[in-house]
Design a protein around this motif. Sequence first.
Motif, short mmCIF file in Angstrom:
data_model
loop_
_atom_site.label_atom_id
_atom_site.label_comp_id
_atom_site.label_asym_id
_atom_site.label_seq_id
_atom_site.Cartn_x
_atom_site.Cartn_y
_atom_site.Cartn_z
N ARG A 47 -14.00 4.07 1.18
CA ARG A 47 -13.16 5.32 1.76
C ARG A 47 -14.14 6.27 2.17
N ASP B 258 -2.99 9.59 0.44
CA ASP B 258 -2.69 8.76 1.66
C ASP B 258 -3.95 7.66 1.82
N ASP B 259 -3.39 6.36 1.38
CA ASP B 259 -4.39 5.26 1.17
C ASP B 259 -5.05 5.16 2.69
N ARG B 260 -4.13 5.49 3.73
CA ARG B 260 -4.79 5.03 4.90
C ARG B 260 -5.87 5.82 5.32
N MET C 199 0.66 -1.18 -0.03
CA MET C 199 0.12 -0.07 -0.08
C MET C 199 0.77 1.29 0.15
N THR D 242 1.56 4.80 1.19
CA THR D 242 1.20 5.89 2.03
C THR D 242 2.02 7.00 1.97
#
Length: 343
Positions: free
Chosen positions: A67, A36-38, A1, A3
């Motif tokens: 999301r 940011d994928d988080r 992933m 980030t």
Amino acid sequence: MNTATNTATNTATSEERELTYAQAINEALAIALERDDRVFLMGEDIGVYGGAFQVTGGLYERFGPERVMDTPIAELAGAGIAVGAAMTGSRPVYEFQFSDFATLAMEQIVNQAAKMRYMLGGGVSVPVVMRFPAGSGTGAAAQHSQSLEAWFAHVPGLKVVQPSTPHDAKGMLLAALDDPDPVMIFEHKLLYKSKGVVPEGYYVEPLGKAVIRREGADVTIVATSIMSVRAVEAAEVLAQEGIDAEVVDLRSIRPIDRQAIIDSVRKTARLICVYEGVQQLGIGSEIAAIVSEGEAFDALDAPIVRLGGADCPLPYNPQLEKAAVPQVADIVDAARRLVGGRI
């Protein structure tokens, strides 16, 4: 992933443009989701509907249901999921439909999010952001109009911010998403439609740093959120009468910019604290203590004035609702009396 980096830099250099406060928050959320994928969003009706105040409009269609998540009417559960997700590597943004509903989730906010870093010896952080549409002025009555930010500012481990402009709403939200600790953002409902200059792209405004909205020499007005806007309006009225008011917009009440308060009071020798929360035990008490217990006390030429909300539930009636919280005329009157030696 993939980030994104957590390095906070001011990079926006585009031409000036105006956005509403709500649009600025929406843009900040979109930037965070892209970078940011988080990052993910949670809250009641924030998805297809776009939020009770239409702040998250279009994000569901753009980023999808994984999301931008609609949650049940269960604030304790939603806050708990957000806190747990933050502890395990995600960066959730949880929106309470009204700030009043945070009372249902105090266990997760106060006993879990605020204390985990301390209780685990720094072994875990809780980078959760919680957004609270707050304040009076919409006729939403006693259970949907409160200003509860002082509750949260009393809790070690939480950061509490109250941006008053679209520029700060965007920059402080992006800064909050880079912060390793829980950040509570109180957004006054009457500000959502206000407009201001907002740079394009990514930038941050520091948490815990006040700004001077207007310089002056006769009296310091320290305010937060919509009261900062009203304080500037009051200062313009006072200027026509020969009273030069300085307006300090705290922007953040935990951490609080003690030095900005002290420096301004040492210059003007008079202090008015203006805030919407109930006056008793409100943020004005802390501001007054900072001055009276510190090096600015000897500079005072008059008593400190606290101008806060009435000691009552917020009324539904529009005129009573206005009477229950400080308005521009109240700030003007307090400054006149203070500078004129009638307090």
